[in-house]
Each structure stands twice: as C-alpha cells, then as structure tokens.
Design a protein around this motif. Structure first.
Motif, PDB file in Angstrom:
ATOM      1  N   LEU A  17      -3.344   0.839 -15.991  1.00 54.64           N
ATOM      2  CA  LEU A  17      -3.419   2.079 -15.226  1.00 54.64           C
ATOM      3  C   LEU A  17      -4.042   1.840 -13.850  1.00 54.64           C
ATOM      4  CD1 LEU A  17      -2.957   5.113 -15.175  1.00 54.64           C
ATOM      5  CD2 LEU A  17      -5.203   5.426 -16.202  1.00 54.64           C
ATOM      6  N   ALA A  18      -5.040   0.977 -13.774  1.00 57.66           N
ATOM      7  CA  ALA A  18      -5.645   0.648 -12.478  1.00 57.66           C
ATOM      8  C   ALA A  18      -4.619  -0.005 -11.553  1.00 57.66           C
ATOM      9  CB  ALA A  18      -6.842  -0.272 -12.679  1.00 57.66           C
ATOM     10  N   TYR A  19      -3.789  -0.879 -12.126  1.00 56.47           N
ATOM     11  CA  TYR A  19      -2.745  -1.545 -11.330  1.00 56.47           C
ATOM     12  C   TYR A  19      -1.733  -0.527 -10.804  1.00 56.47           C
ATOM     13  CZ  TYR A  19       1.455  -4.299 -10.398  1.00 56.47           C
ATOM     14  OH  TYR A  19       2.578  -4.829  -9.823  1.00 56.47           O
ATOM     15  N   ASN A  20      -1.251   0.374 -11.673  1.00 57.52           N
ATOM     16  CA  ASN A  20      -0.267   1.372 -11.250  1.00 57.52           C
ATOM     17  C   ASN A  20      -0.852   2.331 -10.221  1.00 57.52           C
ATOM     18  OD1 ASN A  20       1.638   0.259 -12.926  1.00 57.52           O
ATOM     19  ND2 ASN A  20       1.384   1.760 -14.553  1.00 57.52           N
ATOM     20  N   THR A  21      -2.124   2.703 -10.406  1.00 52.68           N
ATOM     21  CA  THR A  21      -2.767   3.588  -9.428  1.00 52.68           C
ATOM     22  C   THR A  21      -2.918   2.884  -8.075  1.00 52.68           C
ATOM     23  OG1 THR A  21      -4.009   4.549 -11.277  1.00 52.68           O
ATOM     24  CG2 THR A  21      -4.714   5.121  -9.064  1.00 52.68           C
ATOM     25  N   ALA A  22      -3.224   1.584  -8.103  1.00 53.29           N
ATOM     26  CA  ALA A  22      -3.305   0.815  -6.858  1.00 53.29           C
ATOM     27  C   ALA A  22      -1.946   0.781  -6.155  1.00 53.29           C
ATOM     28  CB  ALA A  22      -3.795  -0.600  -7.147  1.00 53.29           C
ATOM     29  N   CYS A  23      -0.871   0.702  -6.936  1.00 50.38           N
ATOM     30  CA  CYS A  23       0.471   0.734  -6.336  1.00 50.38           C
ATOM     31  C   CYS A  23       0.730   2.075  -5.641  1.00 50.38           C
ATOM     32  CB  CYS A  23       1.524   0.494  -7.406  1.00 50.38           C
ATOM     33  SG  CYS A  23       1.517  -1.186  -8.084  1.00 50.38           S
ATOM     34  N   SER A  24       0.207   3.164  -6.224  1.00 46.37           N
ATOM     35  CA  SER A  24       0.364   4.470  -5.564  1.00 46.37           C
ATOM     36  C   SER A  24      -0.423   4.517  -4.251  1.00 46.37           C
ATOM     37  CB  SER A  24      -0.100   5.583  -6.501  1.00 46.37           C
ATOM     38  OG  SER A  24      -1.513   5.577  -6.648  1.00 46.37           O
ATOM     39  N   LEU A  25      -1.590   3.874  -4.221  1.00 48.86           N
ATOM     40  CA  LEU A  25      -2.362   3.820  -2.978  1.00 48.86           C
ATOM     41  C   LEU A  25      -1.649   2.991  -1.913  1.00 48.86           C
ATOM     42  CD1 LEU A  25      -5.930   3.330  -4.505  1.00 48.86           C
ATOM     43  CD2 LEU A  25      -5.048   5.394  -3.400  1.00 48.86           C
ATOM     44  N   ILE A  26      -0.967   1.933  -2.337  1.00 47.06           N
ATOM     45  CA  ILE A  26      -0.192   1.112  -1.392  1.00 47.06           C
ATOM     46  C   ILE A  26       0.933   1.942  -0.779  1.00 47.06           C
ATOM     47  CG2 ILE A  26       1.379  -0.854  -1.240  1.00 47.06           C
ATOM     48  CD1 ILE A  26      -0.396  -2.241  -3.335  1.00 47.06           C
ATOM     49  N   GLU A  27       1.596   2.755  -1.617  1.00 49.57           N
ATOM     50  CA  GLU A  27       2.662   3.615  -1.105  1.00 49.57           C
ATOM     51  C   GLU A  27       2.134   4.623  -0.081  1.00 49.57           C
ATOM     52  OE1 GLU A  27       5.997   3.666  -1.720  1.00 49.57           O
ATOM     53  OE2 GLU A  27       5.713   1.757  -2.753  1.00 49.57           O
ATOM     54  N   ARG A  28       0.874   4.980  -0.202  1.00 50.70           N
ATOM     55  CA  ARG A  28       0.262   5.932   0.736  1.00 50.70           C
ATOM     56  C   ARG A  28      -0.461   5.221   1.877  1.00 50.70           C
ATOM     57  NH1 ARG A  28      -3.294   9.324  -3.294  1.00 50.70           N
ATOM     58  NH2 ARG A  28      -3.928  10.385  -1.372  1.00 50.70           N
ATOM     59  N   ASN A  29      -0.268   3.913   1.998  1.00 50.43           N
ATOM     60  CA  ASN A  29      -0.843   3.090   3.075  1.00 50.43           C
ATOM     61  C   ASN A  29      -2.365   3.029   3.041  1.00 50.43           C
ATOM     62  OD1 ASN A  29       1.774   2.640   4.056  1.00 50.43           O
ATOM     63  ND2 ASN A  29       1.688   4.449   5.347  1.00 50.43           N
ATOM     64  N   LYS A  30      -2.958   3.227   1.875  1.00 50.46           N
ATOM     65  CA  LYS A  30      -4.404   3.090   1.719  1.00 50.46           C
ATOM     66  C   LYS A  30      -4.697   1.707   1.148  1.00 50.46           C
ATOM     67  CE  LYS A  30      -5.353   8.021   1.118  1.00 50.46           C
ATOM     68  NZ  LYS A  30      -5.998   9.057   0.268  1.00 50.46           N
ATOM     69  N   TYR A  31      -4.570   0.702   2.009  1.00 46.82           N
ATOM     70  CA  TYR A  31      -4.601  -0.681   1.543  1.00 46.82           C
ATOM     71  C   TYR A  31      -6.005  -1.138   1.153  1.00 46.82           C
ATOM     72  CZ  TYR A  31       0.062  -0.655   3.531  1.00 46.82           C
ATOM     73  OH  TYR A  31       1.364  -0.342   3.807  1.00 46.82           O
ATOM     74  N   LYS A  32      -7.012  -0.676   1.850  1.00 50.84           N
ATOM     75  CA  LYS A  32      -8.385  -1.062   1.502  1.00 50.84           C
ATOM     76  C   LYS A  32      -8.765  -0.542   0.114  1.00 50.84           C
ATOM     77  CE  LYS A  32     -10.084  -3.393   5.025  1.00 50.84           C
ATOM     78  NZ  LYS A  32     -10.649  -4.751   4.851  1.00 50.84           N
ATOM     79  N   ASP A  33      -8.446   0.741  -0.150  1.00 51.27           N
ATOM     80  CA  ASP A  33      -8.727   1.307  -1.472  1.00 51.27           C
ATOM     81  C   ASP A  33      -7.915   0.596  -2.550  1.00 51.27           C
ATOM     82  OD1 ASP A  33     -10.373   3.068  -0.168  1.00 51.27           O
ATOM     83  OD2 ASP A  33      -8.886   4.685  -0.094  1.00 51.27           O
TER      84      ASP A  33
END
Length: 660
Positions: free
Chosen positions: A184-200
């Motif tokens: 779940l942490a990995y998939n949530t990180a992928c959602s942050l990448i899609e939103r251009n929140k690369y640091k988070d």
C-alpha cells in the motif's frame, strides 16, 4: 474359519473408502507444501477410484492453475463440465484471463451471479483492458465486503485510472494508513508521483522498503527472495531520483538491479528501459542491444511484441515507452528501414496514443518528406481533437524545419493555451520577423499586451511582454509607440531598464525630454568629480604601473613562499636482500624494452642453402643439384641466379600483355 459371503462384501466395500481418505490426506499435504505436480497426480488417483468426486476435480483444476498449466486446466474444465454439476465459470474465466484472452473472459462472466470473487476477477479484467473507471466502480462496490488487502488494489486502480487525487479520500473511507503494508505504501507513492510530489514519494518509498524488509524477514524469507519482492520499490525509487536530478544515484540503482538480476521480469524491463533513457544517445548500440532482448517479432496480426510474457505484466504506458525508445534509438543510429517498420506498426498496437503518429512524422522528416509528415499529423489531429495542442506544435516544428516559417507561426497562433506565453510570443515574432512580416509580428505583441492587461493571474508577464515589444518597435523605427510603452512601464513599475530604454528612445526625437528623464537616474558613486566634456576630449585611459601594487604583489609572493611546507625527506625503500653499500653492477637500462628493440639483439640468419624444391615426390631441381656438387659450387652459383632472373622477365611481360 473362513468369513461368510456377506462379510466379504463388506470388507470389499470398505477397502476403497480407506484408500480415498489416505489419498485426500496426502492431497492436502501436497497442497499445503505447494507441491502442485504431486497434487495433480493424487487427484487423478482419487478420480480413478471415484470418477465424479467434486472435491478431487476442484483440487486438480486449482493445482493446474497454481502450477501455471493453464492450458491443461482449460482441458480439464472441458472434460469434466459435462460429467459433474460443478460450476466452472469462474475457473474458466480466470484461465482465459491468464492467457490474456480478456474479451472472452469478460464475456464468460456476463449473466452470472455476482459474488466477491467474480467481482474481483471482473475488475482485474477491466483493469487489464484499460477500462480503469469501470474497474474503480467495482472496487468501490466491494468496499462494503470485508476482503483482505482490498485497499491495495483500490489504490492501484485509482492511480491507473488517472485519479491519483482520489487516493487519499479512498484510504480515509477504508480507514487505512499508507504505511499499513509495504504494498500500500508503494501504491500510494505512485499516486504522489502522478501528482508531481516527488519529495513526498521518495520518503514514502523509503518507508515502504523498510516495512517490506521487516515484514518479509518475519516470514523467514531468504535475502535474495526479499530483494526480488522489493525490486519494484528499488526501481521506482531510482526513477524518483532521476526526476529530482540525482542522475548518478539513479544510474547506480538501475545498474545494481540489472547486474544482480534479483528482480521480477517486469522490474528488470523497466530498469533497462529507464537506464537507456538516462543515457540518451550516448551509447546507441548498447541501448539497441538491450532493447532487442525485450522485443520480439510476433507471428499473428501484431508485428511486434514483448518477450517473456512482458505484455501481460507491464502497463500500457510502460510497454509503449519501451517501443518508443527503441524507435528513437533506431533514428539516432540511422537505421531507417527498421525505424519505418516499427513506426507503422505502433498505431495498431497503441490505437489510443498520440505518440505513434508523432513518431511516424519524425521518420518522414528524417527522410526529408515534410509534406508526408504534415499529412499524417493533419489526419491524426482530426482523430484526436482533445490533443490538438500536441499536433499543432508538431506541425509547427515540421513546417519550420522545412523552411515554411509563416505556416509554422500560424500553427502556433492557433494554440490558445500558450498563444500569449512569453516563449510562444518570442517564437512567433522571430518567425514572422525572419520572413519580413513586421506588421504581423507587431500585431502579435499588441495582442499579447492586451491579453496580459486583462489577465487576473498572480504570475503576470505584462512587464516582460511590454519591454520586449518596446525594444522590437524601437528596432523597427516605431519610436513613438516604443516611447509610449517605456513610459507606461516607468510610471507603473518604476523599472530602471524601462527608464534607460525611454531615454534612448526619446533621445532620437526630443532631446530636452530625454534630459529630463536622465535626471531621474540615480547618480553612480564616485563620478561626481568627473568632467564628461574633458573626458571626451582625451585620447583614452593609459595603463600606469604603480609601485605600490608591485610592492604588494612582491610581499604576497614572499608570504606565499613562506607558507609552502617543506616536504619531509623519507628514506628510500630497497628490495629485500639489497645492500646499498655494495649495490653491484648497474642494471641494464634496456631491460624493459622488448628483445628485438635492444642494441644487443641479433636476428637469426636464414639458411640460404635450403633451396625451394618443387615437382613430384622425389624430384630435385637443377639448382639444388648443382649447389650440392662441391666441385662446381663457385661456378654454378652465379648462373643459377641469372637463370632465375631471366625466367622472371618473360612472366612479367606476359602479365602486362594480359592486362592490355
């Protein structure tokens, strides 16, 4: 005493029942140990005793599916569908899904009673077909039922559907945290990448890796197995580093994943593609060699496909990126035939993507067929009206590369989103200026000034546009308009640059007004005592050597010399057993040279007495015979040489004649 006949019959009936119980116990043991080959064999033994046993049939089909024998599982379903009352719809649909026959699998589920298992399978099929919204709708219906790890698939489907912004809302409704599991942490990180929140995303990926290591170590997995499980996290983390500009760290991560080869096929393919993209056109041959291992030619209607079943494991965007990168490398290596073949196969492979027509146009431009490229882009622009901006930009670039600058400017003017952006305005003005359309370029500036004047955005670019417009007008003799723009900038912003431009502009028409503007400039410090008139009459400044500066440099050099540390002398280290008092003879200075380069080298002499003997076995030439005779050695040596020289002359003449 022999048993009665009735007792014999009872024993005969009881014997197979005991055997079946033992077989089922053995079957259960093999399934728990994941020994599916043995489970299939035991199931066949049970069915040989009890042909219609439903549990044995189910165990056999599930064991075949678990053992990746999907074709055999489908054959078993066809075999037993008419012999038992078992509902094989779910198993058949799942087998068709595994064989990537997605339409058939979805069709087989229609009209069936919906349970959680059926709905999960249907959502996965829709996900694979690219129907992300329908897949998300089914997952939202399943949120009411208590399914283990449902949140992982819900987040993955939302990200793939382009709804990354809804991920947090979905997790709140499911009452789960991103760090509840590493998946779940990995998939949530992928959602942050899609939103251009690369640091988070980077921080969450690091947490996912830590949680995964801890949870998998608790399951007593080996280190290599843990690394394989966490390979997608490592590849995604390298991608984030790449985006954030840490290219060296990303390169090392990709290389480590590829060299160690401890990752699943999909992660290795993504790492290979990304490291090629990171290198760019530096090592084209190596990039093509690596991508050729991932791509193979198909036998069916699809000309190209990914090797090792990667078509089923990678998302559509990932598959497209691999083919696009291969085509770009083919263009860089000037392999136009292969590039053309791949470019015209891509539209059928990715019909909903705008990249294939753009690449087809690139191939035509490379072949100096700008008209053909323009035709393809125009055709696909009508097919994808929502992507008109991409095609208009491409058409503008093609027209500009073909020398049609006015047409390129007109295409850029049709893009309303970026028409008045500073970069777009500068490009259009430059194109029109080069073809001599000064009025058109001036009109572009006026339209941009009006648009930014009415714009209510925080990042307003009116000052930049007005200053560039004033400079353009001044350059082309429109001094009054330029002065008006500079004057507005000075009044509204108080810009020093605009004030200087205003002075330069009004100096051509009204000197007195220019002098009044000059007074608004702040005086430079240290120039009050300078007489400008007398300075203009001088021949210029002369270089004068100052003794004080020389003394300063000398003092600095003296100090620097003093600061230089003296190197400590160290005793030389001699070889073992060497006595420096009695060193012996000096070593040969030519000892490091090859023997043939030394002054003492003498080549071996060739044995001139060995004559060349030709002919049949046992034959001896006349020269050899005369040289063997000791009495006539001196007299025959000369004539034999002359004879051979004379024989070579006619042969050379005959070669010349043959050429003529």
């Amino acid at each position: 005493m022999a048993p009665k006949a009735k007792e014999k019959a009872k024993l005969a009936a009881a014997a197979p029942a005991v055997a079946i119980e033992d077989l089922f116990a053995s079957l259960n043991r093999h399934i728990e140990r994941s020994e599916f080959d043995q489970a299939v064999k035991i199931s066949d033994q049970v069915l040989s005793i009890a042909p219609g046993d439903e549990d044995a049939i189910r165990c056999k089909i599930v064991a075949l599916i678990k053992n990746d024998s999907v074709d055999k599982a489908l054959s078993a379903i066809e075999q037993y569908s008419n012999k038992s009352w078992i509902d094989f719809v779910f198993f058949k649909a799942y087998c068709l899904y595994r064989k990537n026959k997605l339409d058939e699998a979805l069709e087989s589920l229609k009209g069936q009673e919906k349970n959680s298992a059926m709905m999960l399978l249907e959502s996965q099929i829709l996900f694979r077909l690219g129907k992300m919204d329908a897949s998300v709708d089914i997952y939202q219906e399943l949120q009411k039922s208590k399914i283990e790890s449902l949140e992982i698939n819900v987040v993955a489907s939302l990200v793939s559907a382009g709804r990354a912004s809804d991920v947090q809302v979905a997790m709140d409704s499911l009452r789960v945290k991103p760090t509840s599991s590493f998946e779940l942490a990995y998939n949530t990180a992928c959602s942050l990448i899609e939103r251009n929140k690369y640091k988070d995303a980077e921080q969450l990926l690091l947490s996912a890796r830590r949680i995964g290591q801890e949870s998998l170590m608790e399951e007593n997995l080996a280190n290599d197995e843990i690394e394989i499980e966490l390979a997608p996290i490592a590849v995604q983390l390298a991608y984030v580093h790449h985006i954030l500009g840490n290219t060296q760290e990303a390169f090392e991560s990709y290389t480590n994943v590829i060299k160690r080869n401890l990752a699943d096929e999909s992660s290795l393919a993504v790492a290979t593609n990304n490291i090629i993209a990171l290198k760019g056109p530096k090592d084209v041959a190596d990039g093509l060699r690596k991508l050729d291992k991932l791509i193979e030619k198909g036998d069916g209607p699809q000309t190209f496909q990914l090797a090792r079943g990667l078509d089923l494991k990678l998302a559509r965007k990932q598959r497209e990126a691999i083919f696009v990168n291969r085509l770009l490398l083919l263009l860089h290596s000037n392999k136009m035939d292969q590039a053309r073949e791949l470019a015209f196969a891509l539209p059928s492979m990715f019909p909903d993507s705008v990249m294939p027509p753009l690449l087809q146009a690139a191939v035509h431009v490379r072949e100096n067929k700008a008209n053909k490229a323009e035709e393809i882009l125009g055709h696909f622009a009508d097919k994808f009206p929502d992507e008109s901006k991409v095609f208009l930009l491409a058409r503008a670039q093609v027209a500009a590369s073909a020398g049609h600058l006015q047409i390129a400017a007109e295409y850029l003017l049709k893009i309303s989103d970026i028409q008045h952006k500073p970069a777009t305005v500068a490009t259009i003005v430059s194109l029109k200026e080069r073809v001599g359309d000064i009025e058109g370029a001036d009109g572009v500036f006026d339209a941009a000034i009006q648009w930014w004047s009415n714009s209510m955005t925080e990042d307003n670019k009116l000052d930049i546009i007005m200053e560039e417009a004033a400079s353009f007008k001044l350059r082309h003799g429109r001094k009054d308009e330029a002065a008006r723009l500079y004057e507005e900038l000075v009044k509204s912003r108080g810009s020093i640059g605009a004030l200087v431009g205003l002075i330069q502009t009004t100096a051509h028409t009204n000197i007195e007004k220019a002098e009044t503007y000059v007074k608004q400039l702040k005086p430079l410090p240290g120039l009050k005592a300078v007489d400008v008139g007398s300075l203009e009459k001088t021949s210029g400044a002369k270089h004068v050597e100052n003794d004080s500066t020389a003394s300063i440099t000398e003092a600095f050099e003296a100090k620097s010399k003093e600061k230089v540390k003296k190197k400590r002398k160290r005793k030389p280290k001699y070889p073992k057993g060497f006595d420096p008092a009695n060193p012996g003879p000096p070593p040969d200075p030519e000892r490091w040279l090859p023997k043939r380069e030394r002054s003492s080298f003498r080549p071996k002499r060739k044995d001139k007495r060995a004559a060349q003997i030709r002919g049949s076995q046992g034959a001896v030439s006349k020269e050899a015979a005369t040289s063997v005779n000791p009495k006539s050695n001196q007299t025959t040596k000369g004539p034999s040489q002359n004879a051979s020289a004379e024989q070579s002359k006619p042969s050379s003449k005959s070669r010349k004649k043959s050429k003529n």
